[in-house]
Design a protein around this motif. Structure first.
Motif, PDB file in Angstrom:
ATOM      1  N   ARG A 149      14.568  42.391   1.865  1.00 45.12           N
ATOM      2  CA  ARG A 149      13.423  41.672   2.433  1.00 45.12           C
ATOM      3  C   ARG A 149      13.571  41.560   3.945  1.00 45.12           C
ATOM      4  O   ARG A 149      13.960  40.532   4.465  1.00 45.12           O
ATOM      5  N   ASP A 150      13.234  42.598   4.617  1.00 49.32           N
ATOM      6  CA  ASP A 150      13.333  42.591   6.075  1.00 49.32           C
ATOM      7  C   ASP A 150      11.932  42.475   6.656  1.00 49.32           C
ATOM      8  O   ASP A 150      11.230  43.465   6.837  1.00 49.32           O
ATOM      9  N   PHE A 151      11.502  41.262   6.914  1.00 46.27           N
ATOM     10  CA  PHE A 151      10.184  41.012   7.474  1.00 46.27           C
ATOM     11  C   PHE A 151      10.292  40.461   8.895  1.00 46.27           C
ATOM     12  O   PHE A 151       9.481  39.670   9.334  1.00 46.27           O
ATOM     13  N   THR A 152      11.289  40.872   9.610  1.00 47.60           N
ATOM     14  CA  THR A 152      11.458  40.371  10.970  1.00 47.60           C
ATOM     15  C   THR A 152      10.499  41.080  11.915  1.00 47.60           C
ATOM     16  O   THR A 152      10.179  42.247  11.744  1.00 47.60           O
ATOM     17  N   VAL A 153      10.034  40.344  12.903  1.00 52.11           N
ATOM     18  CA  VAL A 153       9.119  40.883  13.903  1.00 52.11           C
ATOM     19  C   VAL A 153       9.779  40.716  15.257  1.00 52.11           C
ATOM     20  O   VAL A 153      10.048  39.598  15.692  1.00 52.11           O
ATOM     21  N   ASP A 154      10.020  41.824  15.913  1.00 44.70           N
ATOM     22  CA  ASP A 154      10.642  41.741  17.223  1.00 44.70           C
ATOM     23  C   ASP A 154       9.586  41.872  18.324  1.00 44.70           C
ATOM     24  O   ASP A 154       8.391  41.906  18.052  1.00 44.70           O
ATOM     25  N   ARG A 155      10.017  41.946  19.546  1.00 45.91           N
ATOM     26  CA  ARG A 155       9.096  41.970  20.684  1.00 45.91           C
ATOM     27  C   ARG A 155       8.217  43.205  20.708  1.00 45.91           C
ATOM     28  O   ARG A 155       7.090  43.161  21.176  1.00 45.91           O
ATOM     29  N   ARG A 156       8.715  44.316  20.225  1.00 44.47           N
ATOM     30  CA  ARG A 156       7.921  45.546  20.236  1.00 44.47           C
ATOM     31  C   ARG A 156       6.696  45.434  19.339  1.00 44.47           C
ATOM     32  O   ARG A 156       5.627  45.947  19.668  1.00 44.47           O
ATOM     33  N   VAL A 157       6.819  44.767  18.217  1.00 42.98           N
ATOM     34  CA  VAL A 157       5.680  44.582  17.319  1.00 42.98           C
ATOM     35  C   VAL A 157       4.630  43.692  17.973  1.00 42.98           C
ATOM     36  O   VAL A 157       3.429  43.958  17.895  1.00 42.98           O
ATOM     37  N   TRP A 158       5.059  42.628  18.656  1.00 43.67           N
ATOM     38  CA  TRP A 158       4.102  41.756  19.345  1.00 43.67           C
ATOM     39  C   TRP A 158       3.422  42.501  20.493  1.00 43.67           C
ATOM     40  O   TRP A 158       2.228  42.318  20.731  1.00 43.67           O
ATOM     41  N   LEU A 159       4.163  43.340  21.200  1.00 43.15           N
ATOM     42  CA  LEU A 159       3.574  44.137  22.273  1.00 43.15           C
ATOM     43  C   LEU A 159       2.545  45.115  21.708  1.00 43.15           C
ATOM     44  O   LEU A 159       1.448  45.260  22.258  1.00 43.15           O
ATOM     45  N   LEU A 160       2.885  45.767  20.616  1.00 47.05           N
ATOM     46  CA  LEU A 160       1.966  46.701  19.979  1.00 47.05           C
ATOM     47  C   LEU A 160       0.710  45.993  19.489  1.00 47.05           C
ATOM     48  O   LEU A 160      -0.404  46.515  19.601  1.00 47.05           O
ATOM     49  N   THR A 161       0.859  44.787  18.975  1.00 51.03           N
ATOM     50  CA  THR A 161      -0.292  44.002  18.527  1.00 51.03           C
ATOM     51  C   THR A 161      -1.202  43.653  19.702  1.00 51.03           C
ATOM     52  O   THR A 161      -2.427  43.755  19.612  1.00 51.03           O
ATOM     53  N   GLY A 162      -0.613  43.252  20.812  1.00 52.47           N
ATOM     54  CA  GLY A 162      -1.403  42.936  22.002  1.00 52.47           C
ATOM     55  C   GLY A 162      -2.140  44.145  22.550  1.00 52.47           C
ATOM     56  O   GLY A 162      -3.313  44.067  22.933  1.00 52.47           O
ATOM     57  N   VAL A 163      -1.464  45.291  22.580  1.00 51.97           N
ATOM     58  CA  VAL A 163      -2.103  46.520  23.056  1.00 51.97           C
ATOM     59  C   VAL A 163      -3.243  46.926  22.124  1.00 51.97           C
ATOM     60  O   VAL A 163      -4.319  47.339  22.578  1.00 51.97           O
ATOM     61  N   ALA A 164      -3.040  46.787  20.827  1.00 52.86           N
ATOM     62  CA  ALA A 164      -4.091  47.132  19.862  1.00 52.86           C
ATOM     63  C   ALA A 164      -5.301  46.218  20.008  1.00 52.86           C
ATOM     64  O   ALA A 164      -6.448  46.672  19.924  1.00 52.86           O
ATOM     65  N   LEU A 165      -5.066  44.931  20.237  1.00 55.02           N
ATOM     66  CA  LEU A 165      -6.183  44.008  20.457  1.00 55.02           C
ATOM     67  C   LEU A 165      -6.945  44.350  21.738  1.00 55.02           C
ATOM     68  O   LEU A 165      -8.180  44.304  21.774  1.00 55.02           O
ATOM     69  N   PHE A 166      -6.223  44.703  22.786  1.00 53.86           N
ATOM     70  CA  PHE A 166      -6.849  45.087  24.050  1.00 53.86           C
ATOM     71  C   PHE A 166      -7.698  46.352  23.891  1.00 53.86           C
ATOM     72  O   PHE A 166      -8.834  46.415  24.358  1.00 53.86           O
ATOM     73  N   ILE A 167      -7.172  47.356  23.206  1.00 53.07           N
ATOM     74  CA  ILE A 167      -7.911  48.604  22.988  1.00 53.07           C
ATOM     75  C   ILE A 167      -9.124  48.360  22.095  1.00 53.07           C
ATOM     76  O   ILE A 167     -10.210  48.891  22.334  1.00 53.07           O
TER      77      ILE A 167
END
Length: 81
Positions: free
Chosen positions: A9-27
């Motif tokens: 059960r590895d559901f950890t979210v690191d900084r890269r996932v948050w950055l990718l989420t922000g970029v996806a929201l911006f696009i």
């Protein structure tokens, strides 16, 4: 054979996932704004070429007072641009 629960059960979210989420929201927001802008441009071009008025109101070319020959020419000219 027993497995470790933490390894499965590895559901950890690191900084890269948050950055990718922000970029996806911006696009996504930019694409939505561009879609609205293109719809306004299509409405403006329809009003100028078919109804001979400067307006951003959505109107279809079906009830235009233009002659039928010129109505066939406008989409062809727009495609050439």
């Amino acid at each position: 054979m027993r497995s470790r629960p933490s390894a499965l059960r590895d559901f950890t979210v690191d900084r890269r996932v948050w950055l990718l989420t922000g970029v996806a929201l911006f696009i996504g927001a930019g694409a939505a704004a561009l879609a609205v802008l293109l719809l306004r441009a299509i409405a403006f071009a329809t009003n100028v070429f078919y109804y001979h008025r400067l307006s951003l109101a959505m109107a279809g070319p079906a009830g235009s007072p233009s002659r039928h020959g010129s109505c066939r020419l406008f989409p062809w000219l727009a495609g050439c641009l």
